[in-house]
Design a protein around this motif. Structure first.
Motif, mmCIF file in Angstrom:
data_model
loop_
_atom_site.group_PDB
_atom_site.id
_atom_site.type_symbol
_atom_site.label_atom_id
_atom_site.label_comp_id
_atom_site.label_asym_id
_atom_site.label_seq_id
_atom_site.Cartn_x
_atom_site.Cartn_y
_atom_site.Cartn_z
ATOM 1 N N ALA A 170 0.836 -1.188 0.000
ATOM 2 C CA ALA A 170 0.000 0.000 0.000
ATOM 3 C C ALA A 170 0.873 1.240 0.000
ATOM 4 O O ALA A 170 1.982 1.227 0.523
ATOM 5 C CB ALA A 170 -0.908 0.011 1.225
ATOM 6 N N VAL A 229 0.354 5.165 1.246
ATOM 7 C CA VAL A 229 -0.573 6.003 1.996
ATOM 8 C C VAL A 229 -0.055 7.439 2.035
ATOM 9 O O VAL A 229 1.108 7.699 1.757
ATOM 10 C CB VAL A 229 -0.792 5.465 3.424
ATOM 11 C CG1 VAL A 229 -1.482 4.110 3.387
ATOM 12 C CG2 VAL A 229 0.512 5.369 4.177
ATOM 13 N N ALA A 279 -0.979 7.222 8.948
ATOM 14 C CA ALA A 279 -1.830 6.217 8.299
ATOM 15 C C ALA A 279 -1.075 4.902 8.141
ATOM 16 O O ALA A 279 -1.632 3.822 8.357
ATOM 17 C CB ALA A 279 -2.315 6.728 6.949
ATOM 18 N N ALA A 280 0.205 4.972 7.781
ATOM 19 C CA ALA A 280 1.009 3.760 7.621
ATOM 20 C C ALA A 280 1.142 3.026 8.954
ATOM 21 O O ALA A 280 1.000 1.795 9.016
ATOM 22 C CB ALA A 280 2.385 4.120 7.069
ATOM 23 N N MET A 315 -2.137 1.325 9.831
ATOM 24 C CA MET A 315 -2.343 0.131 9.007
ATOM 25 C C MET A 315 -1.492 -1.020 9.517
ATOM 26 O O MET A 315 -1.955 -2.159 9.598
ATOM 27 C CB MET A 315 -2.001 0.417 7.541
ATOM 28 C CG MET A 315 -3.049 1.209 6.813
ATOM 29 S SD MET A 315 -2.597 1.502 5.095
ATOM 30 C CE MET A 315 -2.655 -0.144 4.423
ATOM 31 N N ASP A 322 -2.823 -2.747 12.583
ATOM 32 C CA ASP A 322 -4.066 -3.500 12.413
ATOM 33 C C ASP A 322 -3.915 -4.606 11.373
ATOM 34 O O ASP A 322 -4.903 -5.079 10.840
ATOM 35 C CB ASP A 322 -5.171 -2.524 12.001
ATOM 36 C CG ASP A 322 -6.557 -3.068 12.286
ATOM 37 O OD1 ASP A 322 -6.699 -3.853 13.252
ATOM 38 O OD2 ASP A 322 -7.490 -2.726 11.539
ATOM 39 N N SER A 323 -2.661 -5.009 11.080
ATOM 40 C CA SER A 323 -2.438 -6.018 10.043
ATOM 41 C C SER A 323 -1.085 -6.673 10.270
ATOM 42 O O SER A 323 -0.427 -6.445 11.280
ATOM 43 C CB SER A 323 -2.473 -5.350 8.668
ATOM 44 O OG SER A 323 -1.335 -4.515 8.514
#
Length: 102
Positions: free
Chosen positions: A27, A29, A34-35, A38, A41-42
């Motif tokens: 991704a 971002v 934001a990175a 992410m 949450d992953s």
């Protein structure tokens, strides 16, 4: 160095280090925050400034590590109108921007 090339150079370093098996970008971002969210949450890995990594590591179930390689030098320029050279608030702001980018 062309600042647009910096992400590619960092990706090349991470790929050579084999930090993540099958290392590839998943991704792109707009911000390091934001990175970091992410990644928290992953199972993704995010490249973010150390201060931000430490902040989120203390609050989310993530680990952080410094990139074990030298990063290429990046030149940062500030520009302003000449009439603001001696303006005290503007000088204060420029000083803080300079300190934050070191």
């Amino acid at each position: 160095m062309d600042p647009h090339m910096f992400p590619a150079v960092v990706q090349d370093h991470v790929t050579r280090l084999e930090v993540v098996p099958g290392n590839r970008s998943s991704a792109v971002v707009a911000s390091p925050v934001a990175a970091a969210l992410m990644a928290g949450d992953s199972d993704l890995v995010a490249r973010v400034p150390e201060r931000l990594a430490r902040y989120f590591a203390a609050r989310l179930e993530v680990a952080w590590f410094a990139m074990p390689t030298e990063r290429p030098a990046v030149t940062i320029h500030q520009q302003w109108h000449g009439r603001l050279d001696h303006d005290p608030p503007h000088r204060w702001l420029r000083g803080h921007v300079r300190e934050a980018s070191v």
